[in-house]
Structures are given as structure tokens and as C-alpha cells.
Design an enzyme around this catalytic site. Structure first.
Site, short mmCIF file in Angstrom:
data_model
loop_
_atom_site.label_atom_id
_atom_site.label_comp_id
_atom_site.label_asym_id
_atom_site.label_seq_id
_atom_site.Cartn_x
_atom_site.Cartn_y
_atom_site.Cartn_z
N TYR A 1 -57.54 -57.71 14.72
CA TYR A 1 -57.00 -58.69 13.77
C TYR A 1 -56.43 -59.91 14.50
O TYR A 1 -55.43 -59.82 15.20
CB TYR A 1 -55.92 -58.06 12.88
CG TYR A 1 -56.41 -56.87 12.06
CD1 TYR A 1 -57.70 -56.84 11.56
CD2 TYR A 1 -55.58 -55.80 11.79
CE1 TYR A 1 -58.15 -55.76 10.81
CE2 TYR A 1 -56.01 -54.72 11.04
CZ TYR A 1 -57.30 -54.70 10.55
OH TYR A 1 -57.75 -53.64 9.81
N HIS B 1 -62.11 -47.82 14.73
CA HIS B 1 -62.15 -48.92 13.77
C HIS B 1 -63.58 -49.25 13.32
O HIS B 1 -64.38 -49.74 14.07
CB HIS B 1 -61.53 -50.17 14.41
CG HIS B 1 -61.16 -51.23 13.43
ND1 HIS B 1 -60.45 -52.35 13.78
CD2 HIS B 1 -61.38 -51.34 12.10
CE1 HIS B 1 -60.26 -53.11 12.70
NE2 HIS B 1 -60.83 -52.52 11.67
#
Ligand code: NAD
Length: 320
Positions: free
Chosen positions: A56, A120
Site C-alpha cells: 500500500y 497478499h
């Protein structure tokens, strides 16, 4: 705030939890001070679970979150981060990379222990590698006491199932599903019995569908189809006309499902997280939710998919 057990982990998570991706500037610019205040407002409001990833904002979200967490006692938050995805095109699920990734995340976050370390978005990886290399590396980290629990995240259920069906019980503790339990999509609910049978804790994310069900709408990188955007905008306009915040309905709809331990909502603004916490605790207007879901019916369970072709869910139109 309600707290619910997460599978067999022994963790009790707040029904609404905080997703820190917006701290990385994923939805727009963020100054550090505002981001830090947002994290503190989440914890002060009763949220005890925070999710982030090195991906992110190219590590920015972890860095800003780490600044905020340094001012909070470690026993006040349960922390999840991720390994394997580092940019939109950079995935590395090798044992060496994910092991180093944990050290890097801990340094940025200012902690020496991660409660849940997740692979992820495994739809972008070969299932063989996740099962044979990545998960065994994470088991070593768990055995060494560096992490508490192991999770996998992904959009298509097919790939979550493929991995869980090939791993021994107790290897994976949690899954994180996103955009599949929200006002316009309830597909996750159909998979809850499967995850329960595997003793897997379920984390839901993105009650607004990553901005779809907000007045601001989706960011440029979103893969929503034109029909999804157009239909969601009708729902947003209807709520505005009725004087109801669509985010309130979106949060309440998710938090109300007793089989979903927690729902991660993202924001970089203190006022938004305070409002979301209030919404999670206020009575629900079921009639209003039903009316909005009727408007969203044309896109019910019609969502985007993505990942390697072998990992994608069938029957969902892809916008990728
Ligand atoms: P979300 O549905 O929580 O929506 C975030 C958007 O909603 C932002 O634009 C935010 O500004 C806006 N918003 C939030 N509260 C608001 C309010 N009260 N009023 C107006 N706007 C408001 O989507 P998300 O942030 O992508 O998902 C939540 C978290 O879940 C992420 O931050 C991340 O931690 C996690 N997540 C993980 C994955 C994964 O692991 N693959 C995928 C998606 C999300």
C-alpha cells in the site's frame, strides 16, 4: 463495539476494524499527521484490529501506521500485514523474500511481532508455490514465535479454496476476502460453511467496495465494470436524496452478519472512522437497506475478477 472470535486463533476482533491502505495515499493524498490521528481515533473508538501491507503506497502505509502505533501500547491492537506483493506488477512469494519482508514490515511498523501475516493476493501466484514454498516459510516464522497466525488473501474464492484444499489443517488460520460481502455482493456468505469446516477465521474487507458505494466513487485503478459504476451511482444518488449516508448502510450491512468476524474499512480521515464506528453501533434501518439493495440488484454478485487465468472465479465478468 461488538467483538467476535476469529476462527481458532484465540483472537477476539472488533466487528468493525481498520484497513490502513488509505494511509499509503491509495485513495488520495494523505498528510502524516492526519493519518496518525485517524489510527488513534480508530483505537480510541474501540477498534482493536488493523490491517496493512508493504504494497500500500509502496510501503508508505506501513510507515505512517508505524508512526501512529509507536504512540499506542502494543496490547491495544492486533496487527496484520502481508507478504508477496510489492507493487502492481511485483509479486515475490519465495521463502527468502517473504522472510525478509517480515523483518522490513516490523521495522517500519515499530513492532517485533505480527499477529497475522498474510500471503497478499494469491490469485497472482502459482498455487504450487504458495503451498510448497510460501506457507512452509511462514510456518517456520510462526514456530519461531515471530508471528502469531498465518493468513491468505485474495479476490477469487477459487484460489483460496485451492490452497486450503491442499494444505494440512492448522497451516492456514485465516482468510481475507474483499468486495465479496457488501450491499451489491454477498458471495462470501455462501462460502462461510466451507471456511468453518476448515476451521478458518474469516476477515471481510471493503464494505464500500473500495469506494464504489461512496459519494466520491471509485479511484482510477478500480476494476469495476461500467455497469457496476453506473448502478452504484444510482444507489448513491438515492441515498443522498433520502438524506442517508450510503457508507452508513454499507458498514451496517457488513457488521450485522454474525458469521463474519470483522469487516475492515479504510479511510485516512479521523471524522470518517469516527462516523463508521458510530454507524457500526447504531440501529439498522432494514427497510432502507432493502431499498438500496433493490437499486443494486442489476449488479448483485456481478463483480470483477483478476489474477492468473487458472486462479480466477468462473462466471464473473472480468474487467481486467
Ligand atoms: P473500503 O470499502 O473500506 O473503502 C475505502 C473508501 O471509502 C475510501 O475512499 C474512504 O475514503 C471511503 N470512506 C470510508 N469511510 C467513509 C465515510 N465515513 N464517508 C465517506 N467515505 C468513506 O475499501 P478499502 O479501504 O480498500 O478496504 C478496507 C481495507 O481492507 C483496506 O484498507 C485494506 O487494509 C483491506 N483490504 C485488503 C485487501 C487484500 O488484502 N487484498 C483488499 C482490499 C482491502
Amino acid at each position: 463495539m461488538n467483538y467476535r472470535p476469529l476462527g481458532q486463533t484465540g483472537l477476539n476482533l472488533s466487528a468493525l476494524s481498520y484497513g490502513a491502505s488509505p494511509l499509503g495515499g491509495v485513495f488520495g493524498d494523505v498528510d502524516h499527521a492526519t493519518g496518525i490521528r485517524t489510527v488513534h481515533a480508530a483505537i480510541d473508538g474501540g477498534i482493536n484490529f488493523i490491517d496493512v501491507s508493504p504494497y500500500y503506497g509502496d510501503t508508505k502505509a506501513e510507515t505512517v501506521l508505524g508512526l501512529a502505533l509507536r504512540e499506542i501500547k502494543r496490547n491495544r491492537f492486533i496487527l496484520a500485514t502481508k507478504v508477496g506483493q510489492y507493487s502492481q506488477a511485483e509479486f515475490d512469494f519465495s521463502a527468502a523474500r517473504v522472510t525478509r519482508s517480515l523483518d522490513e514490515s516490523c521495522a517500519r511498523l515499530g513492532v517485533d511481532y505480527i499477529d497475522i501475516l498474510q500471503c497478499h493476493d494469491i490469485e497472482f501466484a502459482e498455487v504450487d508455490q504458495i503451498v510448497d514454498e510460501t506457507l512452509p516459510a511462514l510456518v517456520k516464522l510462526r514456530d519461531a514465535g515471530r508471528i502469531g497466525h498465518i493468513g491468505i488473501t485474495g479476490l477469487p474464492f477459487k484460489v483460496l479454496q485451492a490452497v486450503l484444499d491442499r494444505t494440512d489443517p492448522g497451516v492456514v488460520d485465516t482468510i481475507l476476502s474483499f468486495c465479496r460481502y457488501e450491499l451489491n455482493d454477498t458471495a462470501l456468505a455462501d462460502f462461510l460453511p466451507y471456511f468453518a469446516s476448515k476451521k478458518i477465521g474469516v476477515i471481510n474487507a471493503s464494505p464500500t467496495g473500495m469506494g464504489l458505494l461512496t459519494p466520491r466513487g471509485v479511484p482510477g485503478w478500480h476494476q469495476a465494470t461500467p455497469l457496476m459504476i453506473e448502478t452504484a451511482q444510482k444507489a448513491v444518488a438515492f441515498c443522498a436524496q433520502e438524506g442517508v449516508d450510503i457508507v452508513k448502510l454499507a458498514v451496517q450491512f457488513c457488521v450485522a452478519h454474525p458469521g463474519i468476524t470483522t469487516t475492515l474499512v479504510g479511510t485516512s480521515k479521523p471524522a470518517n472512522i469516527e462516523a463508521n464506528i458510530r454507524y457500526a453501533e447504531e440501529p439498522i434501518d432494514h427497510d432502507m437497506i432493502n431499498r438500496v439493495r433493490e437499486i443494486l440488484a442489476p449488479i448483485n454478485n456481478h463483480n470483477f475478477t483478476r489474477g492468473l487465468p487458472a486462479n480466477r472465479d468462473a462466471l464473473i465478468p472480468s474487467s481486467a
